[in-house]
Scaffold this active site. Structure first.
Site, short mmCIF file in Angstrom:
data_model
loop_
_atom_site.label_atom_id
_atom_site.label_comp_id
_atom_site.label_asym_id
_atom_site.label_seq_id
_atom_site.Cartn_x
_atom_site.Cartn_y
_atom_site.Cartn_z
N HIS A 52 64.82 32.36 -46.27
CA HIS A 52 64.66 31.33 -45.26
C HIS A 52 66.00 31.03 -44.59
CE1 HIS A 52 60.65 29.63 -47.05
NE2 HIS A 52 60.60 30.91 -46.74
N GLU A 54 67.89 28.40 -44.46
CA GLU A 54 68.91 27.72 -45.26
C GLU A 54 69.70 28.70 -46.12
OE1 GLU A 54 65.23 24.93 -45.16
OE2 GLU A 54 65.69 27.07 -45.01
N ALA A 156 45.38 35.08 -13.90
CA ALA A 156 46.09 35.27 -12.63
C ALA A 156 45.06 35.24 -11.50
CB ALA A 156 46.84 36.59 -12.63
N TRP A 172 46.77 45.09 -7.94
CA TRP A 172 47.24 44.04 -8.84
C TRP A 172 47.26 42.73 -8.08
CZ3 TRP A 172 47.38 45.22 -13.78
CH2 TRP A 172 47.63 46.53 -14.16
N ASP A 202 38.25 47.31 -16.70
CA ASP A 202 39.66 47.69 -16.53
C ASP A 202 40.13 48.81 -17.45
OD1 ASP A 202 39.84 45.68 -14.63
OD2 ASP A 202 40.61 44.20 -16.05
#
Length: 365
Positions: A52, A54, A156, A172, A202
């Site tokens: 970790h 620490e 989008a 696009w 797609d």
């Protein structure tokens, strides 16, 4: 405790973020050790199962840790998991004071590490840059509290609110810079989720394509009630290289289940109602699989379902300055929609970014 310097906590947050998308199901954590107003050691948690933050910071500080102050973005752990408890090592190192940004929401940890530090005579302070620390670990906090993955929706659209032309053409809508940002998102989320309609239209890869060294492909999750996933699709052909889960109805054809399984795809049958898979069930299963974050790149119907059931935590909403029109052209959110504006879902904590001509709105529910 009046001499707390938040610069050091900002530094701890900064280095913690280096592991974005790499520590799940653990949190991102940064630690900075300060002595005589100078950093003598710092570190961050790299990934689950490794030391970790620490421990990295203490190793870097060495003997300078004795009598020093540690700034850490999350309460030091006090339990044995894949690694020993950090709090014991912090105490043994002779740290004089620990400044903590926020308490760990994990029930096995909450407050226990703090109490051990206090019982050892170490000065503590909690809540320094707490909001920033919680936002950094928004995925972890949601996963620990709910047992379900953090869900972000990416879509989008054109300026007139279309995600494709009337005949389905969508390549696009956004520019290359915007699309590159989406790959950066895929590089940090555990999984990317789409419906079979997106696959059929797609034939996507749903992988990460970036020009950098630290790249990971997300787990691909396909919602496919009847197992219509084509045998020659890019998803099917690359399933041995990129982990792929397909959720289908219990009634899906057995031969399809067997064939797709033979291609390396994990088939997960779930209950379907009126021909639709309930995405709440999917998210619960993903949570049990320790998949902590999901980026949704689906079409209007999946987006609508998730929105209506209040399953979305965050959105990345791209707007391109293009107009294509068409009554039949699809929009980002399908379904029936709302009747009254008073019932509209509202985004909070709005951020706006620009990718040349494109705009992206980031917001939370």
């Amino acid at each position: 405790m009046d001499d707390i310097d938040i610069r050091f906590m900002y530094r701890a947050l900064e280095i913690a973020a280096k592991a974005t998308g790499r520590t799940n199901p653990n949190p991102m954590v940064g630690a900075v050790i300060v002595k005589n107003d100078e950093i003598v050691g710092e570190g961050f948690h790299h990934k689950a199962g490794t030391p970790h933050a620490e421990i990295h910071a203490l190793n870097a500080a060495g003997n300078n840790a004795f009598g020093a102050t540690m700034y850490v973005t999350l309460e030091p752990c006090s339990h044995y998991g894949k690694t020993p408890p950090c709090v014991e090592t912090v105490i043994k190192a002779g740290i004089k004071r620990v400044v903590i940004a926020t308490i760990d929401p994990n029930p096995r940890v909450t407050g226990k590490g703090l109490r051990k530090l206090e019982n050892a005579g170490i000065d503590t302070r909690v809540g320094v840059l707490e909001n920033e620390a919680v936002k950094l670990n928004e995925v972890f906090f949601k996963y620990i509290r709910k047992g379900m993955p953090y869900v972000a929706l990416k879509t989008a659209m054109t300026l007139d609110g279309k995600i494709a032309s009337f005949n389905g053409d969508s390549r696009w809508i956004t520019n290359e810079e915007s699309r590159n940002f989406v790959h950066r998102l895929r590089n940090t989320y555990d999984a990317v989720l789409v419906g079979i309609g997106t696959v059929l239209k797609d034939d996507p890869w749903l992988n990460t394509r970036l020009n950098c060294e630290d790249i990971k492909d997300p787990i691909r999750i396909i919602i496919d009630t009847n197992l219509d996933l084509p045998r020659e699709s890019r998803i099917s052909k690359t399933a041995l290289k990129q982990r792929t889960l397909v959720f289908c109805s219990h009634n899906a054809a057995e031969d399809r289940k067997q064939y797709l399984s033979s291609k390396g795809i994990k088939i997960i049958p779930v209950q379907a109602h009126a021909g639709l898979i309930e995405l709440e069930d999917v998210l619960k299963i993903l949570g049990k699989m320790e998949i902590c974050s999901v980026l949704v790149e689906g079409g209007g119907e999946i987006n609508a379902y998730l929105m209506q059931q209040h399953l979305v935590d965050k959105v990345y909403w791209f707007i391109a300055p293009k107009i294509i029109g068409g009554k039949e052209a699809p929009s980002p959110i399908g379904g029936k929609g709302i009747e009254l504006m008073d019932n509209a879902l509202e985004l909070k904590e709005i951020e706006i970014q620009r990718f040349h001509e494109d705009l992206m709105i980031i917001g939370y529910f």
